[in-house]
Design a protein around this motif. Structure first.
Motif, mmCIF file in Angstrom:
data_model
loop_
_atom_site.group_PDB
_atom_site.id
_atom_site.type_symbol
_atom_site.label_atom_id
_atom_site.label_comp_id
_atom_site.label_asym_id
_atom_site.label_seq_id
_atom_site.Cartn_x
_atom_site.Cartn_y
_atom_site.Cartn_z
ATOM 1 N N TYR A 272 -34.816 -70.926 11.666
ATOM 2 C CA TYR A 272 -35.053 -69.973 12.752
ATOM 3 C C TYR A 272 -33.776 -69.360 13.329
ATOM 4 O O TYR A 272 -33.817 -68.269 13.899
ATOM 5 C CB TYR A 272 -35.802 -70.665 13.900
ATOM 6 N N LYS B 217 -34.865 -65.887 15.096
ATOM 7 C CA LYS B 217 -35.837 -64.982 14.482
ATOM 8 C C LYS B 217 -37.140 -65.728 14.231
ATOM 9 O O LYS B 217 -37.151 -66.792 13.607
ATOM 10 C CB LYS B 217 -35.295 -64.428 13.166
ATOM 11 N N ASN C 122 -41.039 -64.625 12.973
ATOM 12 C CA ASN C 122 -41.828 -63.517 12.446
ATOM 13 C C ASN C 122 -40.970 -62.250 12.452
ATOM 14 O O ASN C 122 -39.934 -62.216 11.830
ATOM 15 C CB ASN C 122 -43.120 -63.359 13.255
ATOM 16 N N ASN C 123 -41.360 -61.231 13.204
ATOM 17 C CA ASN C 123 -40.580 -59.991 13.222
ATOM 18 C C ASN C 123 -39.780 -59.813 14.511
ATOM 19 O O ASN C 123 -39.249 -58.733 14.773
ATOM 20 C CB ASN C 123 -41.504 -58.781 13.037
ATOM 21 N N THR C 124 -39.709 -60.859 15.299
ATOM 22 C CA THR C 124 -38.992 -60.786 16.575
ATOM 23 C C THR C 124 -37.637 -61.458 16.459
ATOM 24 O O THR C 124 -37.518 -62.567 15.952
ATOM 25 C CB THR C 124 -39.798 -61.465 17.698
ATOM 26 N N VAL C 125 -36.597 -60.769 16.943
ATOM 27 C CA VAL C 125 -35.232 -61.277 16.878
ATOM 28 C C VAL C 125 -34.625 -61.288 18.276
ATOM 29 O O VAL C 125 -34.791 -60.329 19.046
ATOM 30 C CB VAL C 125 -34.361 -60.405 15.944
#
Length: 214
Positions: free
Chosen positions: A82, A112, A114-117
């Motif tokens: 992650y 990170k 999924n698509n979230t950073v």
């Protein structure tokens, strides 16, 4: 003045003549116990002072090693599945994790899921024990610098604070959002809400909803 500085001053006074009498040694051992310090941790410093070598260098080297060890301990608590270590404040690596470049807070990481950073920074501090029911975790100029960094970068900043045990395996671990810290001296009562229980068994994780490292 913190307890480590008090004890180091006592060492300097006791060894100023190049000798350490049995009574002076007993006094130092007693004072170390009163301050909650391990006398044996200072054996190398005392011998250096008696030998006429620069004690200050010994102190700096010892404290730097503790700081390095604690930073490595914190780095290992970020699961590479992650987290990506973007920057480290010096040219270091541990357990196969390399920093990409130089940074003026200890750590800068990317989380990170999924698509979230999310990018955030961590300042690591280790103290060997508590003093007057708390700790002085930094100096005022450092505190102001950390606050300025958070304001200018607009990324979350956290303080990873280890107390007791050893730097690579602290007894107590606290993770504090810098925005919640208002002083350079923090009491146990102030620290308690940020305490991580069973720190040796648990990794750190970033709560995206609350933007909290926990």
């Amino acid at each position: 003045m913190n307890k480590e500085s008090i004890f180091e001053n006592l060492i300097a006074l006791a060894t100023a003549d190049g000798q350490l009498s049995p009574d002076e040694q007993k006094m130092l051992q007693k004072k170390a116990a009163e301050l909650g310090l391990n006398y044996n941790d200072y054996a190398a410093q005392i011998q250096a002072a008696l030998a006429g070598t620069p004690a200050e260098t010994q102190i700096i080297d010892r404290e730097k090693q503790k700081g390095d060890d604690f930073e490595k301990y914190i780095v290992r608590k970020f699961d590479k599945k992650y987290f990506t270590l973007l920057e480290w404040s010096s040219d270091k690596y541990t357990a196969g994790v390399y920093a990409k470049n130089i940074f003026h807070l200890d750590l800068k990481l990317q989380f990170k899921l999924n698509n979230t950073v999310k990018v955030f920074a961590v300042e690591c501090k280790y103290r060997s024990g508590y003093y007057k029911n708390g700790i002085e975790w930094c100096k005022i100029h450092q505190f102001n610098g950390y606050k300025k960094f958070a304001m200018e970068t607009r990324i979350p900043v956290f303080v990873a604070l280890g107390v007791g045990g050893t730097a690579d395996n602290p007894e107590d671990l606290y993770i504090l959002p810098l925005e919640k810290v208002s002083d350079i001296f923090l009491t146990k009562e102030v620290l308690f809400p940020f305490k991580k229980f069973k720190p040796q068994e648990r990794n750190l994780f970033f709560d995206l909803q609350k933007e909290v490292l926990k």
